[in-house]
Scaffold this motif. Structure first.
Motif, PDB file in Angstrom:
ATOM      1  N   SER A  37       0.835  -1.198   0.000  1.00 12.37           N
ATOM      2  CA  SER A  37       0.000   0.000   0.000  1.00 12.37           C
ATOM      3  C   SER A  37       0.876   1.257   0.000  1.00 12.37           C
ATOM      4  CB  SER A  37      -0.890  -0.009   1.245  1.00 12.37           C
ATOM      5  OG  SER A  37      -1.579   1.200   1.400  1.00 12.37           O
ATOM      6  N   PRO A  38       0.602   2.244  -0.874  1.00  9.73           N
ATOM      7  CA  PRO A  38       1.442   3.449  -0.951  1.00  9.73           C
ATOM      8  C   PRO A  38       1.129   4.433   0.173  1.00  9.73           C
ATOM      9  CG  PRO A  38      -0.349   3.636  -2.519  1.00  9.73           C
ATOM     10  CD  PRO A  38      -0.480   2.268  -1.878  1.00  9.73           C
ATOM     11  N   MET A  39       1.218   3.937   1.406  1.00 10.68           N
ATOM     12  CA  MET A  39       0.908   4.748   2.575  1.00 10.68           C
ATOM     13  C   MET A  39       2.021   4.621   3.602  1.00 10.68           C
ATOM     14  SD  MET A  39      -3.122   3.807   3.169  1.00 10.68           S
ATOM     15  CE  MET A  39      -4.290   3.836   1.812  1.00 10.68           C
ATOM     16  N   LEU A  40       2.147   5.637   4.422  1.00  9.91           N
ATOM     17  CA  LEU A  40       3.060   5.629   5.557  1.00  9.91           C
ATOM     18  C   LEU A  40       2.243   5.874   6.817  1.00  9.91           C
ATOM     19  CD1 LEU A  40       5.919   7.811   4.037  1.00  9.91           C
ATOM     20  CD2 LEU A  40       6.048   5.365   4.520  1.00  9.91           C
ATOM     21  N   THR A  41       2.494   5.060   7.847  1.00 12.27           N
ATOM     22  CA  THR A  41       1.697   5.186   9.069  1.00 12.27           C
ATOM     23  C   THR A  41       2.521   5.465  10.319  1.00 12.27           C
ATOM     24  OG1 THR A  41       1.821   2.820   9.564  1.00 12.27           O
ATOM     25  CG2 THR A  41       0.015   3.548   8.139  1.00 12.27           C
ATOM     26  N   ALA A  42       3.839   5.119  10.293  1.00 10.80           N
ATOM     27  CA  ALA A  42       4.658   5.183  11.508  1.00 10.80           C
ATOM     28  C   ALA A  42       3.978   4.375  12.617  1.00 10.80           C
ATOM     29  CB  ALA A  42       4.926   6.615  11.913  1.00 10.80           C
ATOM     30  N   GLY A  43       4.133   4.768  13.859  1.00  4.74           N
ATOM     31  CA  GLY A  43       3.506   4.022  14.946  1.00  4.74           C
ATOM     32  C   GLY A  43       4.178   2.684  15.186  1.00  4.74           C
ATOM     33  N   ASP A  44       3.480   1.814  15.907  1.00  4.91           N
ATOM     34  CA  ASP A  44       4.060   0.529  16.295  1.00  4.91           C
ATOM     35  C   ASP A  44       3.205  -0.642  15.815  1.00  4.91           C
ATOM     36  OD1 ASP A  44       1.890   0.926  17.915  1.00  4.91           O
ATOM     37  OD2 ASP A  44       2.966   0.646  19.820  1.00  4.91           O
ATOM     38  N   ALA A  45       2.553  -0.493  14.658  1.00  2.00           N
ATOM     39  CA  ALA A  45       1.727  -1.579  14.121  1.00  2.00           C
ATOM     40  C   ALA A  45       2.579  -2.796  13.800  1.00  2.00           C
ATOM     41  CB  ALA A  45       1.006  -1.109  12.853  1.00  2.00           C
TER      42      ALA A  45
ATOM     43  N   GLY B 295      -0.948   3.151  -7.731  1.00  2.00           N
ATOM     44  CA  GLY B 295       0.166   3.160  -6.791  1.00  2.00           C
ATOM     45  C   GLY B 295       0.244   1.961  -5.880  1.00  2.00           C
ATOM     46  N   PHE B 296      -0.811   1.151  -5.812  1.00  2.00           N
ATOM     47  CA  PHE B 296      -0.791  -0.092  -5.050  1.00  2.00           C
ATOM     48  C   PHE B 296      -0.102  -1.175  -5.885  1.00  2.00           C
ATOM     49  CE2 PHE B 296      -4.042   2.155  -2.804  1.00  2.00           C
ATOM     50  CZ  PHE B 296      -4.095   1.622  -1.525  1.00  2.00           C
ATOM     51  N   LEU B 297       0.768  -1.939  -5.267  1.00  2.00           N
ATOM     52  CA  LEU B 297       1.444  -3.050  -5.933  1.00  2.00           C
ATOM     53  C   LEU B 297       0.883  -4.360  -5.393  1.00  2.00           C
ATOM     54  CD1 LEU B 297       5.154  -1.818  -5.885  1.00  2.00           C
ATOM     55  CD2 LEU B 297       3.509  -1.674  -7.770  1.00  2.00           C
ATOM     56  N   PHE B 298       0.519  -5.247  -6.298  1.00  2.00           N
ATOM     57  CA  PHE B 298      -0.048  -6.546  -5.927  1.00  2.00           C
ATOM     58  C   PHE B 298       0.963  -7.612  -6.322  1.00  2.00           C
ATOM     59  CE2 PHE B 298      -3.365  -3.531  -7.050  1.00  2.00           C
ATOM     60  CZ  PHE B 298      -4.050  -3.446  -5.845  1.00  2.00           C
ATOM     61  N   THR B 299       1.736  -8.054  -5.343  1.00  2.00           N
ATOM     62  CA  THR B 299       2.828  -8.983  -5.609  1.00  2.00           C
ATOM     63  C   THR B 299       2.410 -10.412  -5.295  1.00  2.00           C
ATOM     64  OG1 THR B 299       3.829  -8.979  -3.389  1.00  2.00           O
ATOM     65  CG2 THR B 299       4.401  -7.154  -4.849  1.00  2.00           C
ATOM     66  N   ARG B 300       3.078 -11.330  -5.971  1.00  2.00           N
ATOM     67  CA  ARG B 300       2.833 -12.748  -5.729  1.00  2.00           C
ATOM     68  C   ARG B 300       4.176 -13.464  -5.735  1.00  2.00           C
ATOM     69  NH1 ARG B 300      -0.783 -16.676  -9.685  1.00  2.00           N
ATOM     70  NH2 ARG B 300      -0.986 -18.447  -8.277  1.00  2.00           N
ATOM     71  N   TYR B 301       4.501 -14.093  -4.626  1.00  2.00           N
ATOM     72  CA  TYR B 301       5.763 -14.795  -4.462  1.00  2.00           C
ATOM     73  C   TYR B 301       5.515 -16.267  -4.158  1.00  2.00           C
ATOM     74  CZ  TYR B 301       8.187 -10.277  -3.995  1.00  2.00           C
ATOM     75  OH  TYR B 301       8.696  -9.036  -4.202  1.00  2.00           O
ATOM     76  N   ARG B 302       6.378 -17.144  -4.700  1.00  2.00           N
ATOM     77  CA  ARG B 302       6.320 -18.569  -4.396  1.00  2.00           C
ATOM     78  C   ARG B 302       7.623 -19.029  -3.766  1.00  2.00           C
ATOM     79  NH1 ARG B 302       3.178 -21.958  -9.149  1.00  2.00           N
ATOM     80  NH2 ARG B 302       1.208 -20.820  -9.071  1.00  2.00           N
ATOM     81  N   ARG B 303       7.521 -20.137  -3.062  1.00  4.29           N
ATOM     82  CA  ARG B 303       8.694 -20.687  -2.384  1.00  4.29           C
ATOM     83  C   ARG B 303       9.807 -21.062  -3.372  1.00  4.29           C
ATOM     84  NH1 ARG B 303       9.034 -23.383   2.391  1.00  4.29           N
ATOM     85  NH2 ARG B 303       6.761 -23.550   2.525  1.00  4.29           N
ATOM     86  N   THR B 304       9.422 -21.628  -4.518  1.00  4.39           N
ATOM     87  CA  THR B 304      10.407 -22.034  -5.509  1.00  4.39           C
ATOM     88  C   THR B 304      10.216 -21.235  -6.780  1.00  4.39           C
ATOM     89  OG1 THR B 304       9.008 -23.740  -6.525  1.00  4.39           O
ATOM     90  CG2 THR B 304      10.295 -24.382  -4.587  1.00  4.39           C
ATOM     91  N   ASP B 305      11.215 -21.284  -7.649  1.00  4.29           N
ATOM     92  CA  ASP B 305      11.132 -20.576  -8.924  1.00  4.29           C
ATOM     93  C   ASP B 305      10.713 -21.489 -10.053  1.00  4.29           C
ATOM     94  OD1 ASP B 305      13.397 -22.083  -9.041  1.00  4.29           O
ATOM     95  OD2 ASP B 305      14.705 -20.514  -9.765  1.00  4.29           O
ATOM     96  N   GLY B 306      10.188 -22.692  -9.705  1.00  5.63           N
ATOM     97  CA  GLY B 306       9.794 -23.645 -10.729  1.00  5.63           C
ATOM     98  C   GLY B 306       8.420 -23.360 -11.288  1.00  5.63           C
TER      99      GLY B 306
END
Length: 269
Positions: free
Chosen positions: A225-233, A258-269
């Motif tokens: 999310s293209p936001m900044l919140t600071a704090g202790d979340a 401005g929102f990035l929707f990423t998708r990551y997998r454990r392997t690159d296969g």
């Protein structure tokens, strides 16, 4: 929404090599296109689980604002959220997240009905609540009004009275650990043994941290999310760390406003 990686996305036409407005065009994707883009692996052996997580984080690493994820989300994020739910057999959430986010039963959605039927799935995913303390309100609609029974995942040492209360409310109790502790690997396996192999966890951070530490997370769908919140979340994952960081590989990257929707997998296969 546009695809940044891979450059040729799932909206591409097999005849022209381009989607309706080109593979990088900024346009709203249909629910069918999102479902194709986020499909579970099709070649998994029977009863082999695939656990994906769906989380959102601000630029400075906050997974929540004022205790909830909604303030750092957006409409496109919620469309992906709904799509991921519609593809899953079971949605796994920690008890604290269920309480804070006001979880309700997953609903059947007509847009995904044919896809779920073709995959041999019921009208909606089950919800599985992971809890050691069994501190849950079993009078809530999550337990009294689901299309499919809600599951309560707990340890063998959980309160017998609370287990009885869960079953009386119509929930299915899944024992996945000793004492009151839930073992993440065993929880994933127990759900898969019930035919719930397409698994989706929505947190919270402590539960996701347990899945990461247990080495059972296969995929992470992370909205930045293209936001900044600071704090202790909290971060998206908390609790004990792993001895050696585990490498995940980027498989897709979408962007909208401005929102990035990423998708990551454990392997690159």
């Amino acid at each position: 929404m546009r695809s940044l990686f891979p450059v040729t996305d799932l909206t591409t036409s097999s005849s022209t090599g381009e989607g309706p407005s080109g593979p990088l065009a900024d346009r709203e994707w249909s629910l069918d296109e999102l479902a194709d883009a986020y499909a579970y692996p099709a070649d998994l052996p029977a009863k082999t689980p695939w656990l994906r997580a769906n989380m959102v984080s601000t630029l400075d690493g906050a997974a929540q604002h004022d205790g909830r994820s909604q303030p750092i989300s957006c409409a496109a994020d919620m469309r992906i959220f709904g799509t991921l739910r519609a593809l899953a057999d079971v949605v796994i959430a920690g008890a604290e997240t269920v309480r804070l986010e006001g979880y309700r039963p997953a609903r059947a959605r007509e847009a995904f009905a044919a896809r779920r039927a073709a995959a041999g799935q019921g009208p909606a995913p089950a919800v599985a609540v992971v809890t050691g303390s069994m501190d849950l309100d079993f009078s809530l609609p999550l337990f009294t009004e689901p299309l499919v029974p809600t599951l309560v995942v707990t340890g063998a040492g959980a309160s017998a009275d609370r287990i009885a209360a869960a079953r009386k409310a119509g929930a299915e109790v899944v024992i996945a650990g000793d004492g009151t502790r839930v073992d993440p690997a065993r929880a994933v396996r127990e759900l898969a043994d019930r035919g719930l192999t397409r698994q989706l966890t929505e947190g919270g951070p402590r539960l996701l941290g347990q899945f990461v530490a247990g080495g059972v997370l296969d995929e992470l769908c992370l909205t930045v999310s293209p936001m900044l919140t600071a704090g202790d979340a909290q971060r998206i994952a908390g609790g004990p760390g792993v001895a050696v960081p585990e490498r995940f590989f980027l498989t897709s990257l979408l962007e909208e406003a401005g929102f990035l929707f990423t998708r990551y997998r454990r392997t690159d296969g």
